[in-house]
Write an enzyme that holds these catalytic residues in place. Structure first.
Site, PDB file in Angstrom:
ATOM      1  N   GLY A  33      13.126  62.790  70.599  1.00  0.00           N
ATOM      2  CA  GLY A  33      14.350  62.316  69.976  1.00  0.00           C
ATOM      3  C   GLY A  33      14.349  60.831  69.691  1.00  0.00           C
ATOM      4  N   ILE A  47      24.881  57.172  71.940  1.00  0.00           N
ATOM      5  CA  ILE A  47      24.291  58.273  71.171  1.00  0.00           C
ATOM      6  C   ILE A  47      25.380  59.237  70.726  1.00  0.00           C
ATOM      7  CG2 ILE A  47      22.669  60.198  71.210  1.00  0.00           C
ATOM      8  CD1 ILE A  47      21.098  58.631  73.362  1.00  0.00           C
ATOM      9  N   HIS A  92      10.282  66.247  73.397  1.00  0.00           N
ATOM     10  CA  HIS A  92      10.967  65.048  73.899  1.00  0.00           C
ATOM     11  C   HIS A  92      10.695  63.864  72.962  1.00  0.00           C
ATOM     12  CE1 HIS A  92      12.587  63.102  77.835  1.00  0.00           C
ATOM     13  NE2 HIS A  92      13.078  62.506  76.755  1.00  0.00           N
ATOM     14  N   ASP A 114      15.056  69.579  73.142  1.00  0.00           N
ATOM     15  CA  ASP A 114      14.068  68.497  73.077  1.00  0.00           C
ATOM     16  C   ASP A 114      13.587  68.074  74.459  1.00  0.00           C
ATOM     17  OD1 ASP A 114      12.585  66.465  71.584  1.00  0.00           O
ATOM     18  OD2 ASP A 114      14.002  65.004  72.406  1.00  0.00           O
ATOM     19  N   ALA A 125      19.245  65.297  75.723  1.00  0.00           N
ATOM     20  CA  ALA A 125      19.535  64.366  76.819  1.00  0.00           C
ATOM     21  C   ALA A 125      18.536  64.567  77.947  1.00  0.00           C
ATOM     22  CB  ALA A 125      20.980  64.552  77.290  1.00  0.00           C
ATOM     23  N   ARG A 126      18.858  65.443  78.906  1.00  0.00           N
ATOM     24  CA  ARG A 126      17.963  65.761  80.012  1.00  0.00           C
ATOM     25  C   ARG A 126      18.165  67.230  80.394  1.00  0.00           C
ATOM     26  NH1 ARG A 126      15.792  61.812  78.768  1.00  0.00           N
ATOM     27  NH2 ARG A 126      15.100  60.034  80.026  1.00  0.00           N
ATOM     28  N   GLU A 174       7.609  68.779  81.862  1.00  0.00           N
ATOM     29  CA  GLU A 174       7.100  68.346  80.561  1.00  0.00           C
ATOM     30  C   GLU A 174       5.618  67.989  80.676  1.00  0.00           C
ATOM     31  OE1 GLU A 174       9.650  65.235  79.091  1.00  0.00           O
ATOM     32  OE2 GLU A 174      11.306  66.624  78.727  1.00  0.00           O
TER      33      GLU A 174
END
Length: 319
Positions: free
Chosen positions: A289, A159, A287, A263, A238-239, A268
């Site tokens: 992406g 990525i 989330h 994102d 990412a996270r 979540e």
């Protein structure tokens, strides 16, 4: 094998039944689909009884602790996505000799494009402008031109490498960080590796592209975030667990950052009360992406992981 998806979602049903259910049935396996939440631990553990494998979509939260302990017949967890460690207890899997597989690279281009979109949306204050017009206010707020500015990419895997290429294409200077120096990679990417401290202190935009592991948990510290230049942009596709989220929230609330694109969240969906204010030029997405038509191959590949395991030649194994 008997395979169950407990945490299915209606929006994914057709593609999963076509790309996973049908190939598994053709190979003589049973695939059952349920649209239930993992929130009810006891019900989830009971639902897994009698099955050899779990197909985990991951949108309903982590696999409940104790599920593998309580269902010793399980031999495989096939996770739909990259970040299986966030959703599956690896120590419990190891203790029960359960193989865990993931899909290591299914949406690199999609995620890189989303990071770039968040970057541009923050730089040109797109969401803010949309809100103002809808409120009847014709205000032309000043944006940032990205060409000529420095992008710092944290993580130069598939990525990160794609984002570097796209950012160079729009005229940005790019530096990156990865754990190991590699002069050949510098030449291949057309970017220079720097240490994290230099990257954060000198970049106009920082974008995260690391896998979340015990080693990277909290790697983006308060010190690094505080060192970012005033007027910088922070992007995370990412996270959330990579970041000191309290320090990031403070940095956003202070107005020190020009903007941010987020994102991913620790919880979540996130609780509304903990979100940045709308005037902070923070662009939020759910989330998504990876969520493009092309990236829907993730479902098929997770199914192919089950077929490979059943054939005695497992692939994409984490543990």
């Amino acid at each position: 094998m008997r395979i169950v998806c407990i945490d299915g979602e209606a929006q994914y049903r057709d593609i999963v039944m076509r790309d996973v259910g049908e190939p598994l049935a053709a190979a003589g396996h049973q695939f059952d689909w349920f649209e239930e939440s993992f929130a009810d631990r006891d019900a989830t553990i009971a639902r897994a009884a009698g099955y050899d494998a779990l197909y985990v979509v991951g949108d309903q939260g982590p696999v409940p602790a104790g599920l593998m302990d309580a269902n010793p017949q399980l031999s495989l967890v096939s996770f739909v996505g990259t970040g299986a460690r966030r959703f599956v207890a690896m120590d419990e899997a190891s203790r029960n000799e359960v193989t865990v597989t993931n899909v290591p690279d299914f949406a690199s281009q999609s995620v890189a494009e989303h990071a770039l979109a968040l970057m541009f949306a923050a730089a040109r204050r797109i969401v803010e402008g949309d809100r103002l017009i809808r409120e009847g206010r014709w205000e032309k707020n000043q944006g940032l031109k990205l060409a000529g500015r420095t992008l710092g990419v944290v993580g130069a895997g598939a990525i990160g490498a794609r984002l570097i290429a796209m950012a160079r294409g729009v005229g940005m200077d790019v530096v990156y960080w990865s754990r190991t120096p590699d002069a050949d990679r510098d030449a291949r990417l057309g970017a220079r590796r720097v240490e994290l401290a230099e990257l954060f202190a000198t970049s106009d935009v920082v974008s995260l592209h690391l896998t979340h592991t015990p080693e990277t948990d909290g790697i983006i510290t308060r010190e690094l975030l505080t060192s970012m230049p005033d007027g910088a942009i922070f992007v995370n596709t990412a996270r959330a667990e990579l970041v000191d989220v309290d320090a990031l929230a403070e940095r956003i609330a202070s107005g020190a950052l020009f903007g941010a694109g987020i994102d991913v969240f620790v919880e979540e969906p996130p609780q509304p009360g903990g979100l940045p204010p709308v005037e902070s030029n923070t662009i939020l997405s759910a989330h998504v992406g990876f969520h493009t038509d092309e990236a829907d191959d993730v479902f098929r590949i997770a199914g192919e992981n089950i077929l490979a395991f059943a054939a005695g030649a497992p692939v994409n194994v984490i543990v």
